[in-house]
Scaffold this motif. Structure first.
Motif: not given
Length: 481
Positions: A186-195, A227-230, A344-352, A369-374
């Motif tokens: 989706v367009p926008g700043v993805n937290p997987d890069l931003e954070i 990198l911006d919202e577009r 993190h937003g989706d933290l569990h053992l598989g993300q470590c 990923p199913a939640r809106p980016l905002a």
């Protein structure tokens, strides 16, 4: 590398290309693990961008596609414009046997008539094209291959596709780098890069710092490279932790051997706290009072109502589960406030990941990923991440045969203690907030298992029974799983 062709071109190259691929992609896409629209037919495609990376006039051709996929809306749901997916399509005269699993199909018309098209990420040569573009900071049509100039990318690294992922795809290069290619974008700043970029600026070693990344700028999107919202973030290259153990697999292995995992859980608590502390320094924090908390509680309550309709097994527990959210709302009504920050937003053992030296790292900051980016970029109480990890310990313990609730209790306690060692705040001293987030997560798990893995449904239901009957005013450390 060739220039891009986009839907705005006066030529009909893109239209002819997609028309020839259309019948093949309609059959192939729903079979992919990362395709989110399973169960509904694909009715058509709208091109967002098509970029020719290698011309198909030699032994190998390569296309980068961003396609909006159209499907019928679910019954009762509002019309949806369709999800946008990132595809990397290889073109050959014929596929060698080693690439048989990557087959998309044989093209019978259009500019690729008589050729075979396939999922190019299985093929080391196209994967190496992507790495070389990142190394050289290439500009190809609307694609922008960016790199941290302080980090070196060596030439000649052998590529291999990782298997087992569900929502994205990853390529490992010579045990040196890993490229995560986002599938649904989706367009926008993805937290997987931003954070990770923000954490790198803070010097936080718990998260691998991005080495390079790919994003798309389509149309008149302003300053190049910004990198911006577009813009669309498409892929992130990070150092590969060679020999690292996945936290989920490690925990299941220790469970199977009857080994204690509390020391690792404590170390994970410390790692989580270090990341949270660095994020609070790097990115803005906010205070949540009644006005800010009410929409969050309403969302939890709405998800419970929808879950009860979808999974009737939840109905007997609905009043008790609802009380977890009502207790949190009552605290806010009394004037209680909480600090929210990026998490993190989706933290569990598989993300470590645990390195061979015993160092824990956190990965995959994309959020759900199913939640809106905002929504995924909104500040949240750190308790959301903590609740996710507590649920993960519980999940591991109750997926074992026989279940091991005492193992889960020890891990949960050690994790919270480790977190407190860094922050000075034990998450269990705010039991109402923690229970609300853990309840919300368990409800999500029930719906997921009912839809995708019915045999696993008893695992989250065991937590539902506990959470529906627990006293929200009692410290969590006294409530055994």
């Amino acid at each position: 590398m060739a220039d891009a062709v986009t839907p705005s071109d006066t030529s009909s190259t893109t239209g002819h290309l997609l028309a020839s691929l259309d019948p093949l992609l309609r059959q192939w896409l729903p079979r992919q693990r990362w395709f989110a629209g399973k169960g509904r037919p694909v009715t058509g495609f709208t091109p967002v961008a098509a970029t020719e990376l290698l011309p198909p006039d030699g032994r190998l051709g390569l296309y980068h596609l961003l396609l909006r996929v159209h499907q019928p809306s679910a019954p009762g749901a509002a019309p949806h414009p369709g999800d946008c997916y990132q595809l990397v399509i290889g073109v050959r005269e014929a596929l060698p046997p080693r690439l048989a699993p990557a087959l998309i199909g044989h093209v019978t018309e259009g500019p690729l008539a008589g050729r075979t098209v396939y999922e190019a990420l299985y093929d080391p040569r196209p994967a190496e094209v992507l790495l070389e573009a990142l190394r050289t900071r290439a500009r190809i049509g609307g694609l922008r291959f960016e790199r941290d100039p302080r980090q070196e990318i060596r030439e000649g690294l052998v590529a291999r596709l990782m298997t087992g992922e569900q929502s994205n795809s990853s390529i490992v290069y010579g045990d040196t780098f890993i490229l995560k290619l986002l599938r649904r974008v989706v367009p926008g700043v993805n937290p997987d890069l931003e954070i990770p970029l923000a954490l790198a600026r803070e010097g936080c070693a718990r998260v691998p710092a991005p080495t390079a990344w790919l994003h798309a700028e389509l149309g008149d999107l302003g300053e190049l490279g910004k990198l911006d919202e577009r813009s669309y973030v498409l892929a992130v290259l990070q150092p590969f932790v060679s020999g690292a153990a996945d936290g989920w697999e490690l925990a299941l292995g220790e469970l199977a051997k009857g080994e204690d995992f509390a020391a690792e859980a404590r170390a994970l608590g410390r790692a989580t706290a270090e990341v949270h502390t660095a994020l609070a320094r790097a990115l803005p924090t906010v205070t949540l009072g009644h006005a800010q908390l009410r929409p969050m509680v309403d969302g939890m309550t709405e998800r419970l109502t929808a879950a009860v309709q979808a999974v009737p097994a939840l109905r007997p527990y609905e009043p008790g589960l609802r009380s977890a959210f009502e207790a949190l709302a009552a605290l806010a009504d009394e004037g209680r406030t909480w600090t929210a920050q990026r998490v993190h937003g989706d933290l569990h053992l598989g993300q470590c990941l645990r390195s061979p030296t015993g160092q824990w790292s956190l990965i995959d900051f994309e959020g759900e990923p199913a939640r809106p980016l905002a929504e995924r970029r909104m500040p949240q109480p750190p308790a959301r991440d903590i609740a996710g990890m507590l649920r993960s310990f519980d999940y591991a313990a109750h997926s074992a045969s026989p279940p091991a609730p005492d193992w889960a209790h020890a891990c949960r306690s050690a994790y919270c203690s480790g977190y407190a060692e860094i922050t000075g705040r034990d998450p269990r001293t705010d039991p109402v907030l923690l229970r609300a987030f853990e309840t919300d997560k368990a409800i999500y798990e029930v719906v997921y298992e009912a839809r995708h893995r019915p045999d696993w449904l008893p695992v989250p239901l065991s937590a539902i029974r506990r959470l529906a009957t627990s006293d929200p005013t009692r410290p969590a450390r006294e409530t055994r799983p």
